[in-house]
Design a protein around this motif. Structure first.
Motif, PDB file in Angstrom:
ATOM      1  N   LYS A  52      24.350  46.231 -95.572  1.00 42.87           N
ATOM      2  CA  LYS A  52      25.625  46.471 -96.270  1.00 42.87           C
ATOM      3  C   LYS A  52      25.453  47.050 -97.662  1.00 42.87           C
TER       4      LYS A  52
ATOM      5  N   ASP B 237      27.337  43.991 -89.154  1.00 39.00           N
ATOM      6  CA  ASP B 237      27.828  42.809 -89.853  1.00 39.00           C
ATOM      7  C   ASP B 237      28.934  42.190 -88.990  1.00 39.00           C
ATOM      8  N   SER B 238      28.895  40.865 -88.763  1.00 35.25           N
ATOM      9  CA  SER B 238      29.779  40.262 -87.760  1.00 35.25           C
ATOM     10  C   SER B 238      31.265  40.495 -88.065  1.00 35.25           C
ATOM     11  N   GLU B 239      31.643  40.415 -89.348  1.00 37.38           N
ATOM     12  CA  GLU B 239      33.061  40.588 -89.702  1.00 37.38           C
ATOM     13  C   GLU B 239      33.515  42.011 -89.393  1.00 37.38           C
TER      14      GLU B 239
ATOM     15  N   ASN C 213      28.441  37.670-100.939  1.00 33.61           N
ATOM     16  CA  ASN C 213      28.392  38.330 -99.632  1.00 33.61           C
ATOM     17  C   ASN C 213      29.779  38.807 -99.211  1.00 33.61           C
ATOM     18  N   LYS C 214      30.797  37.977 -99.465  1.00 34.04           N
ATOM     19  CA  LYS C 214      32.150  38.375 -99.045  1.00 34.04           C
ATOM     20  C   LYS C 214      32.669  39.514 -99.913  1.00 34.04           C
TER      21      LYS C 214
ATOM     22  N   GLU D  72      31.083  42.535 -98.673  1.00 33.88           N
ATOM     23  CA  GLU D  72      31.698  42.897 -97.384  1.00 33.88           C
ATOM     24  C   GLU D  72      33.061  43.549 -97.556  1.00 33.88           C
TER      25      GLU D  72
END
Ligand code: NDP
Ligand code: MG
Length: 403
Positions: free
Chosen positions: A140, A165-167, A232-233, A236
């Motif tokens: 990312k 990335d899972s999201e 991380n968020k 993201e």
């Protein structure tokens, strides 16, 4: 009905042949995502074209013997020299450094899975795009630091960037077959990490060992710390902006402790789609490899009764300022996301070496927003220079922090 069922079976068989033998390059093959990607590749019958890592000679040697790529790269020169000796009985070219990494990214293949950690992955991503390869992107930081140039280059080359990335994989899956214009909002879920519910004061003296204990996912150390700080968020959010071309104001974050709902998309009519599954990265990794098809995957099936209930909370933006720091960085745009990313990468390393405290990571990342950065001209050299200067600056600032 029967006819269409038979047609589906034939199509699936064709697709199966399409995946079996698909050539895959894995950058960051010795890491958490890289090793799972090789498991997925083996399960699907993919051919491994090239492998790259930093310095884990032992593991990459095993991978070379098992998957027989024609090219292997270790970024670290000494480690590459060692590897060359170890595999001299095998027909594999061994390279090193950024040049080697870019050569691996550009080497003949059907898909490049970029799972190196950090913005060091930016140049190889561009090299893969330049060579016309589709990319499965886990890395990312590449999009955080260089989203504008990566997405532009991908568009020019007609290359697909498929999220790992899972999201983002969840959002990507929810968007299939939907008109772009109908998207109102993206909703990123976040586990909340090991420090959900804690106050800033309680977190001042947290140790690396405590921060490395993620409740739901087993990942590399950098992303595990990023999850603990909630950086991380934030990263993201920037990643989602670039992947899906959505205004960051229309990207929400919701805490979901169980990591079963991987993210959601709200449409114009207020209908919301979500993607669910057990928390196992092999699902999004495999989808990126087989997209747009689906195949059996070696993961547990989801049984919602195992969980009983799923919970959702608003994030604590006061303690975990990292999310707003990233939001601000992408709103200002230009070189600021690269600067925040660089400060964070440097700060995470310093924290892991016990040289700064846990909350200092967020403080140092936030200070990158106060830098007086030049206008971004679209030249990658500016991003690389910003990255270098901000890291240096962050290390210097860290030396003044009293511990
Ligand atoms: P790891 O730390 O487990 O692995 C990192 C990999 O990158 C290793 O193979 C490492 O090699 C390699 N690497 C590091 N520096 C270089 C370099 N300079 N040149 C070449 N290779 C290098 O990280 P993860 O697998 O956890 O994460 C990788 C990326 O995926 C990150 O960007 C992360 O944010 C993202 N991601 C990870 C998830 C996860 O579940 N782990 C989930 C979603 C996203 P070596 O082993 O030799 O040091
Ligand atoms: Mg994620």
């Amino acid at each position: 009905m029967v006819v269409s069922h038979q047609k589906n079976m034939i199509d699936n068989k064709k697709m199966n042949i399409g995946i079996n033998g698909k050539r895959l390059t894995v950058l960051g093959s010795t890491g958490s995502i890289g090793t799972q990607a090789l498991e997925v590749a083996e399960n699907l019958g993919c051919v491994v074209a090239a492998l790259a890592a930093h310095s884990n000679v032992g593991l990459i040697e095993q991978q070379i013997r098992r998957f027989k790529p024609s090219l292997a790269v270790l970024f670290n020169e000494e480690a590459a020299a060692d590897l060359r000796l170890r595999v001299k009985d095998i027909n594999v070219k061994v390279l090193s450094g950024m040049e080697g990494l870019c050569e691996a990214a550009a080497a003949d293949t059907d898909l490049v899975l970029n799972s190196v950690v950090g913005m060091i992955g930016l140049q190889p991503t561009l090299a893969a795009i330049e060579a016309g390869h589709n990319i499965a992107l886990a890395n990312k930081e590449t999009l955080v630091a260089g989203g504008a140039i990566v997405m532009k280059a991908a568009e020019q080359q007609g290359v697909k960037i498929i999220p790992v990335d899972s999201e983002h994989s969840a959002i990507f899956q929810c968007l299939q077959g939907q008109p772009d214009k109908a998207v109102k909002k993206l909703i990123l879920t976040a586990s909340g990490g090991p420090f959900f519910g804690k106050t800033a004061v309680e977190l001042e003296n947290v140790t690396p060992r405590e921060a490395l204990r993620h409740p739901n996912w087993s990942m590399g150390s950098k992303i595990t710390i990023d999850s603990a700080t909630m950086m991380n968020k934030g990263l993201e959010l920037i990643e989602a902006k670039w992947l899906f071309n959505v205004n960051p104001r229309n990207i929400d974050i919701v805490i979901h402790r169980e990591s079963v709902v991987h993210s959601l998309v709200e449409f114009q009519d207020n209908s919301v789609l979500a993607q669910l599954g057990v928390p196992d990265m092999k699902i999004p990794i495999q989808y990126a490899v087989t997209y747009p098809s689906r195949f059996d995957c070696n993961v547990k099936q989801l049984d919602l009764t195992d969980w009983g209930k799923l919970t959702f909370y608003k994030p604590d933006y006061e303690t975990f300022r990292s999310m707003d720091i990233c939001r601000k960085a992408i709103e200002i745009g230009g070189l600021y996301p690269a600067a925040v990313n660089a400060a964070n990468e440097a700060a995470v390393s310093l924290f892991l070496e016990n040289r700064i405290g846990f909350m200092d990571i967020i403080r140092l990342a936030g200070e990158a927003l106060e830098l007086d950065l030049p206008e971004f001209s679209g030249d990658i050299r500016q991003i690389l220079e910003t990255d270098r200067a901000v890291r240096e600056n962050t290390v210097a600032k860290a030396q003044q922090i009293k511990r």
